[in-house]
Design a protein around this motif. Structure first.
Motif, PDB file in Angstrom:
ATOM      1  N   PHE A 136       0.830  -1.199   0.000  1.00  0.00           N
ATOM      2  CA  PHE A 136       0.000   0.000   0.000  1.00  0.00           C
ATOM      3  C   PHE A 136       0.870   1.257   0.000  1.00  0.00           C
ATOM      4  O   PHE A 136       1.964   1.269   0.563  1.00  0.00           O
ATOM      5  N   ILE A 137       0.354   2.313  -0.604  1.00  0.00           N
ATOM      6  CA  ILE A 137       0.959   3.638  -0.491  1.00  0.00           C
ATOM      7  C   ILE A 137      -0.130   4.610  -0.054  1.00  0.00           C
ATOM      8  O   ILE A 137      -1.177   4.727  -0.708  1.00  0.00           O
ATOM      9  N   ALA A 138       0.091   5.271   1.077  1.00  0.00           N
ATOM     10  CA  ALA A 138      -0.871   6.252   1.589  1.00  0.00           C
ATOM     11  C   ALA A 138      -0.400   7.645   1.169  1.00  0.00           C
ATOM     12  O   ALA A 138       0.719   8.043   1.482  1.00  0.00           O
ATOM     13  N   HIS A 139      -1.258   8.361   0.446  1.00  0.00           N
ATOM     14  CA  HIS A 139      -0.864   9.701  -0.006  1.00  0.00           C
ATOM     15  C   HIS A 139      -2.058  10.640   0.058  1.00  0.00           C
ATOM     16  O   HIS A 139      -3.202  10.224   0.331  1.00  0.00           O
ATOM     17  N   CYS A 140      -1.801  11.933  -0.194  1.00  0.00           N
ATOM     18  CA  CYS A 140      -2.843  12.951  -0.028  1.00  0.00           C
ATOM     19  C   CYS A 140      -3.381  13.502  -1.340  1.00  0.00           C
ATOM     20  O   CYS A 140      -4.226  14.402  -1.331  1.00  0.00           O
ATOM     21  N   GLU A 141      -2.891  13.015  -2.454  1.00  0.00           N
ATOM     22  CA  GLU A 141      -3.373  13.504  -3.749  1.00  0.00           C
ATOM     23  C   GLU A 141      -4.856  13.159  -3.946  1.00  0.00           C
ATOM     24  O   GLU A 141      -5.323  12.111  -3.489  1.00  0.00           O
ATOM     25  N   GLU A 142      -5.553  14.085  -4.610  1.00  0.00           N
ATOM     26  CA  GLU A 142      -6.961  13.840  -4.929  1.00  0.00           C
ATOM     27  C   GLU A 142      -7.029  12.856  -6.095  1.00  0.00           C
ATOM     28  O   GLU A 142      -6.833  13.227  -7.257  1.00  0.00           O
ATOM     29  N   SER A 143      -7.246  11.626  -5.786  1.00  0.00           N
ATOM     30  CA  SER A 143      -7.305  10.594  -6.824  1.00  0.00           C
ATOM     31  C   SER A 143      -8.136   9.426  -6.309  1.00  0.00           C
ATOM     32  O   SER A 143      -8.616   9.443  -5.171  1.00  0.00           O
ATOM     33  N   ASN A 144      -8.261   8.417  -7.111  1.00  0.00           N
ATOM     34  CA  ASN A 144      -9.044   7.243  -6.735  1.00  0.00           C
ATOM     35  C   ASN A 144      -8.254   6.394  -5.746  1.00  0.00           C
ATOM     36  O   ASN A 144      -7.325   5.689  -6.118  1.00  0.00           O
ATOM     37  N   LYS A 145      -8.619   6.485  -4.470  1.00  0.00           N
ATOM     38  CA  LYS A 145      -7.937   5.733  -3.421  1.00  0.00           C
ATOM     39  C   LYS A 145      -8.939   4.860  -2.677  1.00  0.00           C
ATOM     40  O   LYS A 145     -10.112   5.215  -2.544  1.00  0.00           O
ATOM     41  N   LYS A 146      -8.442   3.754  -2.170  1.00  0.00           N
ATOM     42  CA  LYS A 146      -9.272   2.863  -1.375  1.00  0.00           C
ATOM     43  C   LYS A 146      -9.003   3.102   0.108  1.00  0.00           C
ATOM     44  O   LYS A 146      -7.987   3.682   0.487  1.00  0.00           O
ATOM     45  N   SER A 147      -9.904   2.651   0.946  1.00  0.00           N
ATOM     46  CA  SER A 147      -9.726   2.780   2.391  1.00  0.00           C
ATOM     47  C   SER A 147      -8.818   1.653   2.887  1.00  0.00           C
ATOM     48  O   SER A 147      -9.080   0.479   2.604  1.00  0.00           O
ATOM     49  N   LEU A 148      -7.768   2.001   3.607  1.00  0.00           N
ATOM     50  CA  LEU A 148      -6.853   0.983   4.107  1.00  0.00           C
ATOM     51  C   LEU A 148      -7.583  -0.050   4.948  1.00  0.00           C
ATOM     52  O   LEU A 148      -7.371  -1.258   4.796  1.00  0.00           O
ATOM     53  N   LYS A 149      -8.460   0.407   5.837  1.00  0.00           N
ATOM     54  CA  LYS A 149      -9.136  -0.528   6.743  1.00  0.00           C
ATOM     55  C   LYS A 149      -9.989  -1.540   5.988  1.00  0.00           C
ATOM     56  O   LYS A 149     -10.181  -2.665   6.444  1.00  0.00           O
ATOM     57  N   ASN A 150     -10.493  -1.148   4.816  1.00  0.00           N
ATOM     58  CA  ASN A 150     -11.308  -2.073   4.035  1.00  0.00           C
ATOM     59  C   ASN A 150     -10.482  -3.021   3.182  1.00  0.00           C
ATOM     60  O   ASN A 150     -10.962  -4.093   2.795  1.00  0.00           O
ATOM     61  N   GLU A 151      -9.252  -2.640   2.879  1.00  0.00           N
ATOM     62  CA  GLU A 151      -8.397  -3.446   2.016  1.00  0.00           C
ATOM     63  C   GLU A 151      -7.566  -4.475   2.777  1.00  0.00           C
ATOM     64  O   GLU A 151      -7.131  -5.476   2.211  1.00  0.00           O
ATOM     65  N   LEU A 152      -7.334  -4.231   4.056  1.00  0.00           N
ATOM     66  CA  LEU A 152      -6.456  -5.104   4.837  1.00  0.00           C
ATOM     67  C   LEU A 152      -7.001  -6.519   4.954  1.00  0.00           C
ATOM     68  O   LEU A 152      -8.181  -6.726   5.191  1.00  0.00           O
TER      69      LEU A 152
END
Length: 235
Positions: free
Chosen positions: A161-177
């Motif tokens: 995973f890469i956590a970043h602040c850009e406005e883009s299509n991101k998934k929720s970490l808690k849901n992906e784990l």
């Protein structure tokens, strides 16, 4: 219980001698004496119950009465976190992540990193102190700093995973784990990852994720990521 750390003690020994610095601390500062019980870990999961046989502030000697091995976590969390501009903030992250339960840490130097000089000896001591304070017998592995480019090129297993602040299509970490897996999470510097770095990580199979609705400091993001993984894997 007070926990002591020494990486050289192992389950094949019947006795053990602390070095001069630790011996002085045990005898002079803590005022321990012969027949007192000390609990020692080697950072590899083993907890040793020992008894002082020679109360010397130069060579405190103990005999090993018994030992046990703590159960290892069913997951392996590796956080690659960019150094913070204020060194104490990164040290706070190291301490708290160790208390929560992390297995591996890599300082990663990014395009927007303002700090590129790492005090590895100090970082190592913080990990050791936090391990002892939290009565954890597993010492996290602290890797040498690497560039972002070098890190993402290294082959890794498990969830990435890469956590970043850009406005883009991101998934929720808690849901992906997923539970019971190796997990690697990239956390960027105060200025965030560059767009180029995000694209490079995605090309290397890192999934872009969000850690919540608010903008977080580097060290806060790292702690939230760490807690999310540990909480997800709780039995």
């Amino acid at each position: 219980m007070q926990l002591f750390y020494n990486p050289t003690i192992n389950e094949t020994q019947t006795s053990f001698v602390f070095d001069k610095e630790e011996s002085k601390h045990i005898i002079k500062v803590l005022r321990k004496k012969e027949s007192d019980i000390l609990h020692v870990t080697n950072g590899l999961g083993f907890l040793f119950e020992t008894e002082i046989t020679i109360a010397s502030d130069n060579k405190c000697t103990v005999k090993i009465i018994s030992f046990e091995q703590q159960d290892a976590p069913n997951f392996r969390l590796h956080l690659a976190v960019a150094p913070t501009k204020m060194n104490e903030r990164y040290e706070w992250f190291l301490e708290k992540a160790t208390e929560i339960g992390i297995q591996e840490i890599t300082p990663v130097i990014c395009e927007h990193s303002e700090r590129k000089v790492i005090k590895m000896d100090r970082f190592q001591k913080i990990l050791e102190s936090a391990m002892k304070q939290s009565l954890n017998c597993y010492l996290p592995k602290l890797n040498e700093p690497v560039s972002f480019n070098e890190f993402v090129k290294t082959l890794k297993s498990g969830q990435l995973f890469i956590a970043h602040c850009e406005e883009s299509n991101k998934k929720s970490l808690k849901n992906e784990l997923k539970t019971g897996e190796a997990i690697t999470i990239l956390i960027g510097p105060e200025g965030d990852f560059s767009v180029k770095e995000i694209q490079q990580a995605i090309a290397a199979n890192f999934i872009p994720v969000s850690l919540g609705a608010t903008r977080l400091r580097t060290e806060t993001a790292a702690i939230i990521a760490c807690h999310s993984v540990v909480f997800k894997n709780e039995v």
